[in-house]
Design a protein around this motif. Structure first.
Motif, mmCIF file in Angstrom:
data_model
loop_
_atom_site.group_PDB
_atom_site.id
_atom_site.type_symbol
_atom_site.label_atom_id
_atom_site.label_comp_id
_atom_site.label_asym_id
_atom_site.label_seq_id
_atom_site.Cartn_x
_atom_site.Cartn_y
_atom_site.Cartn_z
ATOM 1 N N ASN A 4 0.831 -1.198 0.000
ATOM 2 C CA ASN A 4 0.000 0.000 0.000
ATOM 3 C C ASN A 4 0.871 1.256 0.000
ATOM 4 O O ASN A 4 0.680 2.169 0.793
ATOM 5 C CB ASN A 4 -0.965 -0.022 1.188
ATOM 6 C CG ASN A 4 -2.062 -1.042 0.969
ATOM 7 O OD1 ASN A 4 -3.048 -0.767 0.308
ATOM 8 N ND2 ASN A 4 -1.864 -2.245 1.480
ATOM 9 N N TYR A 5 1.788 1.276 -0.936
ATOM 10 C CA TYR A 5 2.725 2.397 -1.054
ATOM 11 C C TYR A 5 1.990 3.728 -1.123
ATOM 12 O O TYR A 5 2.411 4.723 -0.561
ATOM 13 C CB TYR A 5 3.570 2.197 -2.318
ATOM 14 C CG TYR A 5 4.467 3.352 -2.638
ATOM 15 C CD1 TYR A 5 5.615 3.579 -1.884
ATOM 16 C CD2 TYR A 5 4.164 4.233 -3.672
ATOM 17 C CE1 TYR A 5 6.431 4.656 -2.170
ATOM 18 C CE2 TYR A 5 4.983 5.293 -3.966
ATOM 19 C CZ TYR A 5 6.112 5.511 -3.216
ATOM 20 O OH TYR A 5 6.922 6.573 -3.491
ATOM 21 N N ARG A 6 0.839 3.720 -1.824
ATOM 22 C CA ARG A 6 0.120 4.962 -2.032
ATOM 23 C C ARG A 6 -0.262 5.604 -0.698
ATOM 24 O O ARG A 6 -0.204 6.824 -0.556
ATOM 25 C CB ARG A 6 -1.131 4.700 -2.855
ATOM 26 C CG ARG A 6 -1.913 5.942 -3.172
ATOM 27 C CD ARG A 6 -3.080 5.612 -4.108
ATOM 28 N NE ARG A 6 -3.863 6.797 -4.379
ATOM 29 C CZ ARG A 6 -4.842 7.229 -3.614
ATOM 30 N NH1 ARG A 6 -5.132 6.589 -2.495
ATOM 31 N NH2 ARG A 6 -5.527 8.300 -3.950
ATOM 32 N N THR A 7 -0.636 4.776 0.287
ATOM 33 C CA THR A 7 -1.035 5.314 1.582
ATOM 34 C C THR A 7 0.132 6.042 2.244
ATOM 35 O O THR A 7 0.003 7.175 2.692
ATOM 36 C CB THR A 7 -1.514 4.165 2.493
ATOM 37 O OG1 THR A 7 -2.445 3.397 1.744
ATOM 38 C CG2 THR A 7 -2.155 4.684 3.746
ATOM 39 N N SER A 8 1.294 5.379 2.274
ATOM 40 C CA SER A 8 2.459 6.029 2.886
ATOM 41 C C SER A 8 2.864 7.249 2.077
ATOM 42 O O SER A 8 3.225 8.286 2.627
ATOM 43 C CB SER A 8 3.663 5.076 2.926
ATOM 44 O OG SER A 8 3.261 3.757 2.957
ATOM 45 N N THR A 55 1.012 9.188 0.276
ATOM 46 C CA THR A 55 0.097 10.323 0.466
ATOM 47 C C THR A 55 0.515 11.127 1.689
ATOM 48 O O THR A 55 0.576 12.350 1.656
ATOM 49 C CB THR A 55 -1.342 9.811 0.679
ATOM 50 O OG1 THR A 55 -1.622 8.861 -0.332
ATOM 51 C CG2 THR A 55 -2.337 10.947 0.618
ATOM 52 N N ILE A 56 0.824 10.400 2.754
ATOM 53 C CA ILE A 56 1.234 11.086 3.982
ATOM 54 C C ILE A 56 2.583 11.781 3.770
ATOM 55 O O ILE A 56 2.742 12.962 4.055
ATOM 56 C CB ILE A 56 1.342 10.077 5.153
ATOM 57 C CG1 ILE A 56 -0.033 9.429 5.377
ATOM 58 C CG2 ILE A 56 1.843 10.757 6.416
ATOM 59 C CD1 ILE A 56 0.011 8.175 6.227
ATOM 60 N N CYS A 80 0.886 5.884 -8.852
ATOM 61 C CA CYS A 80 1.385 6.547 -7.640
ATOM 62 C C CYS A 80 2.720 7.218 -7.877
ATOM 63 O O CYS A 80 2.998 8.299 -7.376
ATOM 64 C CB CYS A 80 1.551 5.530 -6.519
ATOM 65 S SG CYS A 80 0.073 4.570 -6.227
ATOM 66 N N ARG A 97 -6.831 5.197 -7.763
ATOM 67 C CA ARG A 97 -6.037 4.600 -6.678
ATOM 68 C C ARG A 97 -4.856 3.884 -7.302
ATOM 69 O O ARG A 97 -4.701 3.870 -8.518
ATOM 70 C CB ARG A 97 -6.884 3.579 -5.912
ATOM 71 C CG ARG A 97 -8.111 4.168 -5.269
ATOM 72 C CD ARG A 97 -7.791 4.730 -3.890
ATOM 73 N NE ARG A 97 -8.966 5.355 -3.305
ATOM 74 C CZ ARG A 97 -9.925 4.685 -2.703
ATOM 75 N NH1 ARG A 97 -9.852 3.370 -2.593
ATOM 76 N NH2 ARG A 97 -10.959 5.309 -2.188
ATOM 77 N N CYS A 98 -4.103 3.218 -6.457
ATOM 78 C CA CYS A 98 -2.994 2.389 -6.959
ATOM 79 C C CYS A 98 -3.540 1.366 -7.957
ATOM 80 O O CYS A 98 -4.625 0.818 -7.770
ATOM 81 C CB CYS A 98 -2.339 1.672 -5.776
ATOM 82 S SG CYS A 98 -1.164 0.403 -6.255
ATOM 83 N N ASP A 137 -7.161 -5.743 -1.056
ATOM 84 C CA ASP A 137 -6.704 -4.354 -1.208
ATOM 85 C C ASP A 137 -6.726 -3.966 -2.685
ATOM 86 O O ASP A 137 -7.151 -2.872 -3.053
ATOM 87 C CB ASP A 137 -5.269 -4.186 -0.674
ATOM 88 C CG ASP A 137 -5.211 -4.311 0.853
ATOM 89 O OD1 ASP A 137 -6.293 -4.319 1.479
ATOM 90 O OD2 ASP A 137 -4.098 -4.412 1.395
#
Lengths: 456, 424
Positions: free
Chosen positions: A137-141, A143-144, A225, A255-256, A269
């Motif tokens: 879930n690279y996109r989540t990290s 984004t932050i 991403c 999304r990713c 996911d």
């Protein structure tokens, strides 16, 4: 008398479609995915195994033929057979797909097997699972991190922090985390005026090209991403090149693509992302847009992995109308002719050592950059061969896989060293990471060179 | 718009590569489309021209000599003896294969223990010639069950070779997995990677030579299955040979075959060097055109049909095994252009009940005119800009004649050369 000579009523030349013939429904009422699709076409020639970059360097990896068709057969015959844990050693490079002379969808079987392994056999509390989930879930990290790019760039590569990450999470400390851009692609896109500005630019370009100002040329950009958070220059180049050719660009919600999730068996996911992506792309495709990606793993996911793994409304239409960005221009414009007439000066007037990503191969794109750029004045391009870069997305980031990933990449590093240029080129962001990691070369995307050659 | 070229070759096997190479060397703008990776990895890497006549006579000493006596519909007759020679000259020019110094067939031991007549062979197989009278030690690996060295040696002696052959089976040093891939061995030997022997790490080349050495009993040459390196086979053979004080050779193996993979690499490099373009991964499924002229063909990518066009086309998609010719209960057909494939009406006539009987299916393929253009049932040219090459052609039985590679190279070369002439 041997068995072969015994007479039976079986006549090998008689058609078996007589009155007594009843077709067997192998899987009644089953709409679950299993490893079955295409397994019967595998005649065990082992060609897939000779193309597997992991099997070439790893004694313990039984290879794609085992992971797909053989595991399926074992599962069918043994009630308590569970997916072998070597499935997590497959890097999802998908080379086996391109190798199989019989059309067995090996990577689909591997993705399915890995999904089943992770959901049924892997402890959700294990460090490995948590680590894989974070990587996938690279996109989540991202984004932050992209909210505070300077801090993130410092913290992610801060030595003691990296030591802790390796010790506690199994993320190798050998690698440099990619830098986050100060402004994401989407921020740039909005600041520039979004679709309205693009529409205006495209109309002007069409007029300048002598085309109908209202011509129906429009594409929906799947930036993925990486070009959003890390290399927005690739996304910007894609927009400028397409606008130059008179295409109106839109950048829908996305999304990713799911590639890292497939590779880590996180199919739930991946499905959540796919539902968003398919839904936003399908609407646009209905309005006459084509979907364009600048990352070959993203286009691969939308084109092949989505319809193989998920059943979502519009998924086949999206697959049939998704293209890799440069491929799209080759099909619809005289890209080759324009490049033959063009010249590059300045920063990108270089010699490039080109590496074709594995995910470009199955799309028939492994030679397109070399073909296009070898006649472009002011630059040079050399293919560094067919070896896999070995990083395969999240694979080479895992501490236990790092050595293997570097051993796979050995050939590519050697060939890059031998090539005359010392700038790398590839379409894949993680291949680029590996190329830079192993050689220290600056790595560029073909779209950046296209922009330099074709956009004023 | 479509992706455009002058000569478009469909198929990435030996015939397709030879076509593309011939056309590119003649100066045409060429594109080769291959559905999957080249099938050369399923080939032994040996290049047979003609080992037996269509009537089963042989092994033939001089294949060129026998060509004029083949049936008229045989592809070699279409291309002619000179055409075959020109094609082989191109092959010799781009590879470092042996055998081109003479017209006569060489005799090479196979992994099954037979002796096979072949026209060209890789350098790595050269020290294994069956006409050489030096004694041979064959070394098999316990894990590679398709090369049983003692059995192969016994077979060779029974075949009457002019030397003593002995076979031993060893384990590849380093405790690799029992079903290690051939590429795993090749990579280890290429890089001389370290393997554990008695608790210490030794380079794979030395470790392998050390394992073989005690088995040598005065033989001057040692044959191993073809696993001796992928990128640097010459260096691997030399290192083993120096260590053992003998000549080392490879016995070509069935698929997946390293000599086949090496040949594939060599030919793609030659095509690249000649300026040809290529791509793999997706099948050509359809075409557009009318009045016997092809305008463009379509590559299928997950539901999308990508147009690709050429002025001239070469169809080299293989025979029944390569899926260039397909069959169902109704008939036999060529799936892309629907070219006519002659076959018996009744499908029970397609084969013979005897295993080695006269099987029609072995000869299914396209009939052509003298320019290799496929013909309709009425002997008209199907398309004025389409030629066919390789095992999609009818009129011969490559398995029985041992002529597969030769026909592919010869017809590929002829089709590519003519196509290039047409566009210039």
């Amino acid at each position: 008398m041997s068995d072969a000579e015994s007479s039976t009523e079986f006549d090998p030349t008689a058609p078996n479609t007589g009155e007594d013939f009843e077709p067997v429904d192998v899987f009644p009422d089953s709409d679950d995915f299993d490893l079955r699709p295409g397994a019967d076409s595998c005649y065990k020639c082992s060609t897939c195994d000779t193309n597997c970059p992991v099997a070439e360097v790893d004694d313990d990896f039984p290879g794609p033929k085992f992971q797909g068709p053989e595991q399926w057969r074992l599962k069918q015959n043994e009630d308590d057979y569970t997916i072998d844990d070597s499935i997590t050693d497959c890097s999802n490079c998908m080379r086996c797909d391109n190798a199989c002379p019989s059309g067995v969808p090996l990577s689909q079987m591997h993705n399915t097997a890995r999904g089943e392994y992770v959901s049924e056999q892997m402890s959700k509390f294990s460090v490995e699972y948590v680590r894989n989930r974070i990587l996938a879930n690279y996109r989540t990290s991202a984004t932050i991190a992209s909210k505070v790019p300077r801090l993130a760039n410092f913290a992610m590569n801060f030595g003691p922090a990296r030591w802790v990450m390796e010790k506690t999470m199994g993320i190798t400390s050998e690698r440099e985390f990619p830098a986050f851009a100060k402004q994401t692609f989407r921020e740039w896109w909005s600041a520039r005026g979004g679709a309205a500005a693009s529409n205006e630019n495209a109309q002007q370009a069409r007029e300048a090209r002598g085309e109908d100002r209202d011509a129906d040329k429009k594409v929906a950009y799947f930036h993925g991403c990486y070009s959003n958070y890390n290399t927005p220059e690739v996304g910007k180049a894609m927009v400028r090149v397409f606008e130059e050719y008179g295409y109106e660009v839109v950048v829908p919600e996305q999304r990713c693509s799911g590639t890292p999730m497939f590779a880590n068996g996180m199919l739930d996911d991946a499905r959540r992302g796919a539902e968003v992506n398919v839904s936003s792309m399908a609407d646009l495709i209905e309005e006459g847009y084509d979907a364009i990606a600048s990352c070959t793993s993203c286009s691969m996911a939308l084109r092949q992995e989505y319809p193989e793994l998920f059943d979502i409304d519009g998924i086949d239409e999206v697959a049939a109308n998704t293209f890799e960005s440069v491929e799209y221009l080759r099909i619809n414009e005289d890209l080759k002719g324009d490049l033959q007439a063009a010249e590059v000066e300045g920063d990108l007037a270089r010699e490039f050592a080109y590496h074709a990503p594995c995910h470009a191969r199955n799309q028939g794109l492994e030679h397109q950059s070399v073909e296009l750029f070898r006649e472009l004045d002011g630059t040079g391009i050399e293919d560094v061969g067919e070896s896999c870069s070995g990083i395969s997305g999240t694979y080479g980031w895992k501490a236990e896989k790092y050595e293997k990933s570097m051993a796979i990449a050995d050939d590519m590093f050697d060939h890059m060293d031998d090539a005359s240029g010392d700038t790398g080129m590839t379409e894949c962001p993680t291949c680029a990471m590996q190329m830079e990691h192993g050689t220290g070369y600056d790595i560029r995307h073909p779209l950046e060179l296209l922009e330099a050659a074709l956009v004023e | 718009m479509a992706i455009e070229s002058e000569v478009l070759v469909i198929g990435g096997g030996l015939a397709g590569l030879s076509s593309a190479l011939a056309a590119a060397r003649a100066g045409a703008d060429v594109r080769l489309l291959s559905y999957k990776q080249s099938t050369l990895q399923n080939a032994s890497g040996l290049v047979d021209l003609l080992g037996y006549t269509h009537e089963g006579d042989g092994p033939l000493t001089d294949p060129y000599d026998a060509i004029p006596d083949l049936p008229e519909e045989h592809p070699y007759r279409t291309v002619g003896v000179d055409g075959v020679r020109e094609a082989m000259a191109m092959f010799d020019d781009v590879t470092d294969y042996r055998g081109g110094h003479t017209d006569t067939n060489a005799l090479l031991p196979t992994h099954g223990g037979t002796v096979k007549p072949t026209a060209r062979y890789p350098k790595g197989a050269a020290a294994g010639l069956a006409s050489d009278d030096r004694d041979v030690l064959l070394v098999g690996l316990g894990s590679m069950v398709d090369f049983d060295a003692p059995h192969v040696a016994a077979h060779l002696e029974a075949a009457g070779v002019p030397f003593d052959a002995r076979g031993v089976t060893i384990e590849f040093p380093g405790d690799l997995r029992a079903d290690a891939k051939v590429t795993r061995y090749a990579k280890l030997l290429d890089t001389n990677g370290e393997v554990a022997v008695d608790g210490r790490m030794v380079g794979a080349r030395d470790a392998l030579a050390d394992t073989i050495e005690p088995h040598l009993d005065g033989e001057e040459r040692v044959g191993l299955p073809a696993i001796l390196g992928d990128d640097h086979p010459g260096a691997v053979r030399a290192a083993l040979g120096d260590h053992l004080g003998v000549d080392v050779f490879e016995v070509p193996m069935g698929p997946p075959s390293l000599p086949g993979l090496r040949l594939e690499d060599t030919l793609f490099e030659a095509l690249d060097e000649a300026g040809g373009n290529f791509e793999t991964g997706n099948p050509v499924v359809d075409y557009a055109g009318e009045d016997g002229h092809i305008e463009e063909v379509y590559i299928e990518k997950t539901g999308a049909k990508i147009p690709v066009s050429g002025d001239q086309y070469v169809l080299a998609t293989g025979g029944l095994v390569g899926k260039g010719v397909e069959s169902d209960r109704e008939g036999v057909y060529e799936p892309i252009f629907d070219c006519h494939v002659p076959h018996a009406e009744d499908r029970y006539d397609w084969f013979d009940l005897e295993v080695f009987g006269d099987h029609q299916f072995a000869r299914f393929g396209l009939p052509t005119d003298e320019q290799l253009r496929p013909l309709t049932a009425d002997d008209d040219v199907e398309f004025d800009n389409l030629r066919a090459a390789g095992s999609i052609l009818g009129g011969y039985d490559f398995a029985a004649e041992k002529s597969g590679s030769g026909v592919s190279i010869a017809t590929g070369h002829a089709a590519g050369t003519t196509a290039a002439q047409e566009v210039q």
